[in-house]
Each structure stands twice: as structure tokens, then as C-alpha cells.
Design a protein around this motif. Structure first.
Motif, PDB file in Angstrom:
ATOM      1  N   ALA A  23       0.834  -1.211   0.000  1.00 45.00           N
ATOM      2  CA  ALA A  23       0.000   0.000   0.000  1.00 45.00           C
ATOM      3  C   ALA A  23       0.865   1.255   0.000  1.00 45.00           C
ATOM      4  O   ALA A  23       0.576   2.218  -0.711  1.00 45.00           O
ATOM      5  N   THR A  52       1.027   3.961  -3.054  1.00 48.67           N
ATOM      6  CA  THR A  52       0.765   5.384  -2.833  1.00 48.67           C
ATOM      7  C   THR A  52       1.959   6.220  -3.271  1.00 48.67           C
ATOM      8  O   THR A  52       1.800   7.326  -3.793  1.00 48.67           O
ATOM      9  N   GLU A  59       6.224  11.029   1.797  1.00 51.00           N
ATOM     10  CA  GLU A  59       4.982  11.546   2.339  1.00 51.00           C
ATOM     11  C   GLU A  59       4.050  10.405   2.732  1.00 51.00           C
ATOM     12  O   GLU A  59       3.474  10.392   3.821  1.00 51.00           O
ATOM     13  N   ALA A  60       3.918   9.431   1.827  1.00 45.03           N
ATOM     14  CA  ALA A  60       3.033   8.293   2.105  1.00 45.03           C
ATOM     15  C   ALA A  60       3.501   7.560   3.359  1.00 45.03           C
ATOM     16  O   ALA A  60       2.707   7.163   4.202  1.00 45.03           O
ATOM     17  N   PHE A  64       2.484   9.205   6.896  1.00 43.92           N
ATOM     18  CA  PHE A  64       1.143   8.934   7.427  1.00 43.92           C
ATOM     19  C   PHE A  64       1.028   7.497   7.901  1.00 43.92           C
ATOM     20  O   PHE A  64       0.397   7.220   8.912  1.00 43.92           O
ATOM     21  N   ARG A  65       1.630   6.549   7.175  1.00 49.17           N
ATOM     22  CA  ARG A  65       1.531   5.139   7.578  1.00 49.17           C
ATOM     23  C   ARG A  65       2.243   4.892   8.905  1.00 49.17           C
ATOM     24  O   ARG A  65       1.788   4.109   9.718  1.00 49.17           O
ATOM     25  N   GLN A  75       2.497   7.065  11.222  1.00 52.30           N
ATOM     26  CA  GLN A  75       1.614   7.609  12.258  1.00 52.30           C
ATOM     27  C   GLN A  75       0.531   6.610  12.646  1.00 52.30           C
ATOM     28  O   GLN A  75       0.211   6.456  13.821  1.00 52.30           O
ATOM     29  N   THR A  76      -0.042   5.914  11.640  1.00 51.72           N
ATOM     30  CA  THR A  76      -1.098   4.953  11.965  1.00 51.72           C
ATOM     31  C   THR A  76      -0.535   3.778  12.745  1.00 51.72           C
ATOM     32  O   THR A  76      -1.269   3.065  13.405  1.00 51.72           O
ATOM     33  N   MET A  77       0.767   3.556  12.656  1.00 51.92           N
ATOM     34  CA  MET A  77       1.380   2.483  13.439  1.00 51.92           C
ATOM     35  C   MET A  77       1.961   3.011  14.746  1.00 51.92           C
ATOM     36  O   MET A  77       2.742   2.343  15.400  1.00 51.92           O
ATOM     37  N   ASN A  78       1.585   4.249  15.073  1.00 53.39           N
ATOM     38  CA  ASN A  78       2.019   4.880  16.321  1.00 53.39           C
ATOM     39  C   ASN A  78       3.518   5.086  16.413  1.00 53.39           C
ATOM     40  O   ASN A  78       4.097   5.080  17.486  1.00 53.39           O
ATOM     41  N   THR A  89       6.060   7.950  15.865  1.00 55.54           N
ATOM     42  CA  THR A  89       6.008   9.381  15.592  1.00 55.54           C
ATOM     43  C   THR A  89       7.349   9.874  15.080  1.00 55.54           C
ATOM     44  O   THR A  89       8.365   9.780  15.762  1.00 55.54           O
ATOM     45  N   PRO A  91       6.620  15.501  11.341  1.00 54.97           N
ATOM     46  CA  PRO A  91       6.258  15.743   9.948  1.00 54.97           C
ATOM     47  C   PRO A  91       7.146  16.805   9.301  1.00 54.97           C
ATOM     48  O   PRO A  91       7.346  16.804   8.093  1.00 54.97           O
ATOM     49  N   LYS A 121      -8.465   6.407  15.363  1.00 56.19           N
ATOM     50  CA  LYS A 121      -7.063   6.515  14.988  1.00 56.19           C
ATOM     51  C   LYS A 121      -6.808   7.898  14.389  1.00 56.19           C
ATOM     52  O   LYS A 121      -7.512   8.319  13.471  1.00 56.19           O
ATOM     53  N   ASP A 124      -4.467  11.724   1.040  1.00 55.48           N
ATOM     54  CA  ASP A 124      -3.458  10.699   1.262  1.00 55.48           C
ATOM     55  C   ASP A 124      -3.473  10.228   2.720  1.00 55.48           C
ATOM     56  O   ASP A 124      -3.366   9.035   3.002  1.00 55.48           O
ATOM     57  N   SER A 138      -4.198   6.443   4.156  1.00 48.24           N
ATOM     58  CA  SER A 138      -3.346   5.674   5.066  1.00 48.24           C
ATOM     59  C   SER A 138      -4.183   5.097   6.203  1.00 48.24           C
ATOM     60  O   SER A 138      -3.935   3.983   6.662  1.00 48.24           O
TER      61      SER A 138
END
Lengths: 310, 379
Positions: A8, A12, A253-254, A257-258, A260-263, A265, A268, B205, B220, B224
Motif C-alpha cells: 500500500a 501510494t 509523504e506516504a 502517514f503510515r 503515524q497509523t502504526m504509532n 512518531t 512531519p 485513529k 493521502d 493511510s
């Protein structure tokens, strides 16, 4: 990280990198002729707005794409006229073009801000190729404009390295005086290359307004034009390396964000500066390499050509 | 050749001088006339001039669009006034002060500044023109002739959270957040409380974009979250980018600012929306009547300044009924969003049972409630 997430992210990276790729390919052609055009951001914006307007009015995204290329090319001719015919300073003209493009696109796009587009570019799976594991979903499950960019790279590389036109182009960029004495018209070659650069920058803008986030909003390129300019140096003026670079820049960039979703940090701001750091690193390497081998910027880059000055 | 260059130089200088003269003229002449006629404020039969400065274009389909709808409502409701606006004004002091001063010089008596970043510019200009009333949206500094106004967006956010909590199948809801500031943090918290009130196992989330306005980036970010298993996307951004991402993936979304169903008809469940019109009418009426006083206005759903957007077709009757009941409770003052017990992410009780957070505490909130999956980036 499991395989699905990695795929993914890479998929992206391809779509996020495509607008930069178009613009960078155009700028490579432009700079190969010795003309520096810093107006990429402005040309992208004018392309994005014209593409959106044409697609909205006609209901056909392909017409929009065509209009964006025409508009980007038209704006680039301003630069061509100023820097090639009038021999104005290329840096100043390019910056002016970016400011002009930003303002002009906001102005003509006013009635189109924030309205949805009915017909947009949708992902199309390529039969057989999209079934290849890993490679398929990453590269062959996108909208048609992404596939066009693949073909464009091959076409441009062929043009630059394998045709007489490409040879002339490179000659003009390396040593316009020598090219001139060999009977190549410096100004016609440069006009052509700047125009192609403008068309492709317009196409990059249209990718944003017609496929990536189908809408028109003021200043929607948000600095991607500048990343494209940096990418040209990163790619050392080579279309194939531009492909790699644009996907790395898009992927950063992609990835942000990914993560971040996996915690995880990561600031940015750090990620935002990464493409430019990479460019600086490459610049350092390139500058050192030029002393030993013949790679790097076209020798006449940024210099107006004056026949009498020889 | 030399002659040409000289001529060019001369022409350029003339143009610059003409511009300077024009600029000064435009700025100063009305100012002097303004001072003479500032005494009569009402009852002269003259139209009261009201002006707005916007941070974005009126067509942004979000924040500024909502304010402009309010301005048009005001003009319709009160016939004896005249409104104007300046859009896309940067928040830098140089630009904001110039535009504000210009609006004063044009004879405006009430000026609404609709973005947080104008705060200090408004105060500075307001000191110079004590007879003009300034209203600043979302700020916290006031003066004799400067009031602030904002809305308790956490009320409709809670309600939209309920709709999202009922809709999710994966029990993961994504939230695309702009900037790590209290306004966004309490937005996420109230949304999460709404989700948890109907679906205790769901989590929210959060992904930060660090931009208000970059449709491609916001989209984007939403993608995600969808890749990470979210099937409903909420957001605190100024563009519909995240909605489009949800629509493409066949997921659902919760809008913000305005009714966003036109951008993603199959995805948008509902969304918290601004409805500035009634506030603008009441405020300008108070100015005309001479009853206006500087205050920090923090409007609620009962005042009509904020609301919940109409439901999308996919929202079931049961959910509509459930959310509408809660909405009524909020309108009647029977339900408080930030009433205890509220736990933070570590499970520690932050607001004990029987207590409700004060406005001050809400406006400075910089911690996440239990159920939020994400962290607030440190400066």
C-alpha cells in the motif's frame, strides 16, 4: 509491517510521485537545452486550473488533460520569450513566472473553487500485468495518467539519447556556441524544450486536479513544483533516475502517514525536509563527480546565449 | 541601445512613482474624512457598513464558505446595512493590518475577522479606531471595542461520533487532523466520546497532516487510515479531500464545516456544521440598538450557531432516532459532552464523576481521552 501495508505504501508512492514526475521530466528537457525555468510551480497551477475548467465544462477528463498541457505550454512561452529572445535573467523570470502562475490560477479559477468534478480519471487494472504478485498492485493498478508517465519516460529517454533532436538539444545545453556554428538554431531548440517543459508541468498539475484529488483549490500544488525542480538535480538530468527520485519523494509523504497509523512518531517537519536533504546530498556527490567524470548539469545551464558575445 | 535602456529605466521609475502616489492617496484621503463623520452612528438613516475578512476563498466549500453564508444571511435579514468582504487575506500582520485599516477607511463600522491568526492585528488596529467595533472569531483577546466569538463545536462533533460509532464494522475510525492545537484536540475528544457512547469497543485513529488546506495530502492521510483498517473517516480540515478518499474505497465519512454530501454522496454520514447567520444578525442588531458590549461569545447548538448536517441516505432510521434524541438533550441543556467521568489515554480519571469541564479547561485541552489511538506531537 506485513506485506499488505508495504505494498500500500509503495502504491501510494507511485501516485503521490506522479505529479512530481511529470513536472520533473518537463524540467529535465528544459534544462538539457541550457534554460533554467523555476516557474514549474506556477505552470503546474495554471495547468491544474485549466485542466479542471476544461474537464468540468466538457465533462471529459481527457480534454481537461489536453487543455492543461496547452495552458502549461502557453505560460512557458512567456519564459521562453523573456529568457531566449530578450535574454533576461532566467532565475528572476522563473521566479516571476511562479508568482504569476499562482495569482493567475487563483484569479481565473475563482468560480470553480470547491466544486466536485463528475468525470475523473479512475484506476484501471491492466490485464495480466496487474495479476503479477507485488509488482502488479504497486505499478499496474492506477489511473491511465500513471501509465502514460511510464511510457513518457521511455519516450523522453529515447528522444534525449537516441535521436538527432536529442543530440542537438544536449549540444545546445552544453555548448551553444559550438552548436550554433554547427548550424543548429539555439533559440529554436530552446523554445522547443521550454515549451515541452511547460506542457509536462501543466500535465503534472492536471494530475492533481483531475486524478489525485479531483477538485480545484487555490494553490493546490502546495510546493510540489519546487520539489520537481529539486528532483531534476537529484536525477542528474536523466529521465530514468527521475522516476526513481519522484517515487522516493512521493513515498516519503506516504510513509509519514503510515508510520503515524502504526504509532511511530516522526516529526512531519523532518519528513517534509527530507526530499531537500536528499537533493543536497546528491548535489554534493554530483559536484565531486564532475571533477573526475563528465556528469552533472548541462554546462551552459542558466546562461543566455548571445551570438555576438563569442 | 543605451538610449533605450535609459528610456526603460525612466518609464519604470515613473510607473513605480505613480503606484506609490496612488497607494498613499487611496490610504489616506478617506481616513481624514472618516474622522469628521464618526460622531453620528445610528438613526441618521444611513446604511451601517459591515465588513468581513476571510482567510480563504469564499468557495473553499469549508470554513470561509460557511462564514460567507452567514454574511449573506445577515444582509437578507437586516435591510438597513451594507456588507462587503475581502477574501484570502494572509494571517501575517502586514497583510491583515493593511486590509483592516483599509476597511475602516472605507467607512465600515463593524468588522468581523474570521480566523485565529488575525488576533493581534485586530487588537492593534482596534486601538487606533475606537469608534469601530471588531469581532474576532476563535481568539481569546478582547478590548473595549473588540469581542470574540466561537461555537461549542464539540456538541455536534459528539453527535457525529455517535453516527460513526454505529456505522463502523471494523471498530476502527480514522480521524484526519490538521494542527495540534486545542480546538482540534477537543474536536477529536468529543468525537471519540460520541463514538464510545454507542460503541465502547471502537477506537479512533488519528493522523496529523500539519496543514489546513492541501487536498492531495489530506486525501493521502485518509488513505493511510483506510489501509490501516478504518472504515469511517472523520476529519478536521478545510477541504473535502478525506471524504473523496473514503468514497473511492467504499468506506464512510463524517464531514465538517458545511454539508459535504455533494463531494462524496455515497460516503458522508453527516457532519458538524457552522451556521454563523443568526449570530451575525444578533450582533449587528445589538450594535444598531447601541446595546453591544465587548464579550467572549461561545455559542451552543441551542443558539443555532452550530448544527449537525443532514444525514446521508445510508444512515438507518434507528441511528437517526438515537442521535436526534441526544441532540434534543443537548438543546434542552440536559446533556453535557465533557461531563465526568472522563479518562485519558492511560486510563487515569481526568474529569471525576459529577464534574463538568469548564470552558477554560475545554479551550486549553491538550490531552486525548481514552479510545483515541494516536498522540499529540510535541512542539
Amino acid at each position: 509491517m506485513d506485506q499488505g501495508i508495504i505494498i500500500a505504501i509503495l502504491a501510494t508512492a507511485v501516485t503521490a510521485g506522479t505529479p512530481i514526475l511529470y513536472a520533473a521530466l518537463g524540467e529535465i528537457i528544459t534544462e538539457r537545452s541550457g534554460t533554467l525555468n523555476l516557474g514549474v510551480e506556477g505552470m503546474m497551477l495554471v495547468g491544474a486550473v485549466s485542466g479542471f475548467m476544461a474537464a468540468y465544462v466538457s465533462g471529459n477528463p481527457w480534454l481537461g488533460f489536453g487543455a492543461a498541457m496547452a495552458a502549461g505550454g502557453a505560460v512557458s512561452l512567456i519564459h521562453a520569450f523573456l529568457t531566449i529572445t530578450l535574454r533576461a535573467n532566467q532565475v528572476v523570470c522563473g521566479l516571476a513566472l511562479t508568482i504569476f502562475g499562482t495569482g493567475f490560477s487563483s484569479y481565473i479559477g475563482k468560480p470553480f473553487v470547491g466544486i466536485p468534478l463528475k468525470e475523473t480519471f479512475k484506476p484501471v487494472e491492466i490485464p495480466f500485468l496487474s495479476d503479477i504478485p507485488v509488482i502488479g498492485p504497486i505499478f499496474f493498478n492506477h489511473d491511465p495518467l500513471v501509465y502514460i508517465s511510464y511510457l513518457l519516460i521511455i519516450l523522453l529517454a529515447f528522444l534525449i539519447y537516441r535521436t538527432r533532436w536529442g543530440l542537438n538539444l544536449r549540444a545546445v545545453g552544453e555548448n551553444p556556441a559550438a552548436a550554433d556554428s554547427a548550424g543548429i538554431s539555439v533559440s529554436i531548440t530552446r523554445y522547443q524544450s521550454v515549451f515541452i517543459g511547460g506542457m509536462l508541468a501543466g500535465a503534472g498539475g492536471a494530475y492533481l486536479s483531475l486524478a489525485y484529488a479531483p477538485s480545484w483549490l487555490e494553490n493546490m500544488t502546495a510546493g510540489r513544483g519546487w520539489i520537481a525542480v529539486a528532483l531534476v538535480i537529484f536525477a542528474m538530468w536523466d529521465p530514468y533516475k527521475a522516476l526513481l527520485g519522484s517515487y522516493i519523494f512521493g513515498g516519503v509523504e506516504a510513509l509519514g502517514f503510515r508510520l503515524q497509523t502504526m504509532n511511530v512518531t516522526i516529526s512531519p517537519f523532518f519528513l517534509k525536509m527530507l526530499p531537500y536533504i536528499l537533493t543536497i546530498v546528491v548535489l554534493i556527490i554530483v559536484t565531486r563527480e564532475t571533477k573526475t567524470r563528465k556528469v552533472g548539469a548541462p554546462a551552459a545551464l542558466g546562461q543566455p546565449y548571445h551570438r555576438e558575445d563569442r | 541601445m543605451m538610449k533605450m535602456k535609459k528610456l526603460f529605466g525612466l518609464a519604470a521609475m515613473l510607473v513605480v512613482m505613480a503606484l506609490v502616489v496612488a497607494g498613499c492617496g487611496g490610504g489616506q484621503t478617506p481616513a481624514s474624512t472618516d474622522k469628521k463623520e464618526d460622531a453620528p452612528k445610528e438613526g441618521t438613516g444611513e446604511k451601517l457598513k459591515v465588513a468581513y475578512i476571510y482567510v480563504g476563498p469564499v468557495g473553499d466549500a469549508g470554513w470561509t464558505y460557511a462564514h460567507d453564508q452567514g454574511r449573506q444571511y445577515l444582509e437578507k435579514e437586516l435591510p438597513n446595512i451594507e456588507t462587503s468582504f475581502v477574501e484570502s487575506v494572509p494571517e501575517t500582520p502586514a497583510d491583515a493590518e493593511r486590509v483592516l485599516t483599509d476597511l475602516v477607511n472605507k467607512g465600515n463600522k463593524v468588522i468581523f475577522a474570521t480566523s485565529f491568526g488575525y488576533m493581534d492585528s485586530v487588537l492593534k488596529v482596534a486601538k487606533k479606531y475606537p469608534d469601530v467595533i471588531f469581532l474576532h472569531c476563535s481568539g481569546y483577546k478582547t478590548d473595549k471595542n473588540v469581542g470574540t466569538y466561537f461555537g461549542r463545536m464539540y456538541q455536534p462533533r459528539f453527535l457525529s461520533g455517535m453516527a460513526a460509532g454505529k456505522q463502523t464494522k471494523s471498530n476502527t475510525i480514522g480521524f484526519v487532523a490538521a494542527m495540534p492545537i486545542p480546538e482540534v484536540v477537543w474536536g477529536i475528544n468529543s468525537f471519540t466520546l460520541g463514538v464510545k457512547s454507542v460503541n465502547p469497543t471502537a477506537k479512533v485513529k488519528v493522523v496529523w497532516t500539519n496543514t489546513w488546506y492541501d487536498p492531495a495530502k489530506e486525501k493521502d492521510a485518509a488513505k493511510s487510515l483506510l489501509d490501516a483498517g478504518a472504515d469511517v473517516i472523520a476529519m478536521h480540515q478545510d477541504t473535502p479531500g478525506p471524504m473523496q478518499a473514503a468514497e473511492e474505497k467504499g468506506a464512510f465519512s463524517v464531514g465538517y464545516n458545511t454539508d459535504m454530501r455533494q463531494f462524496a454522496p455515497k460516503a458522508v454520514l453527516t457532519g458538524p456544521v457552522w451556521n454563523w447567520g443568526p449570530y451575525y444578525v444578533n450582533t449587528v442588531k445589538a450594535v444598531i440598538d447601541g446595546t453591544w458590549k465587548s464579550e467572549q461569545y461561545f455559542g451552543s447548538m441551542a443558539d443555532g450557531i452550530i448544527d449537525l448536517a443532514p444525514y446521508g441516505d445510508m444512515v438507518s432510521e434507528d441511528v437517526r432516532k438515537l442521535v436526534d434524541e441526544k441532540k434534543q438533550a443537548i438543546l434542552d441543556g440536559k446533556f453535557e459532552v465533557f461531563a465526568g467521568p472522563i479518562k485519558d489515554q492511560s486510563g487515569a480519571v481526568k474529569v471525576p464523576e459529577g464534574k463538568t469541564m469548564t470552558d477554560e479547561e475545554v479551550l486549553n485541552m491538550m490531552w486525548f481521552v481514552e479510545g483515541v489511538d494516536g498522540s499529540i506531537p510535541k512542539k
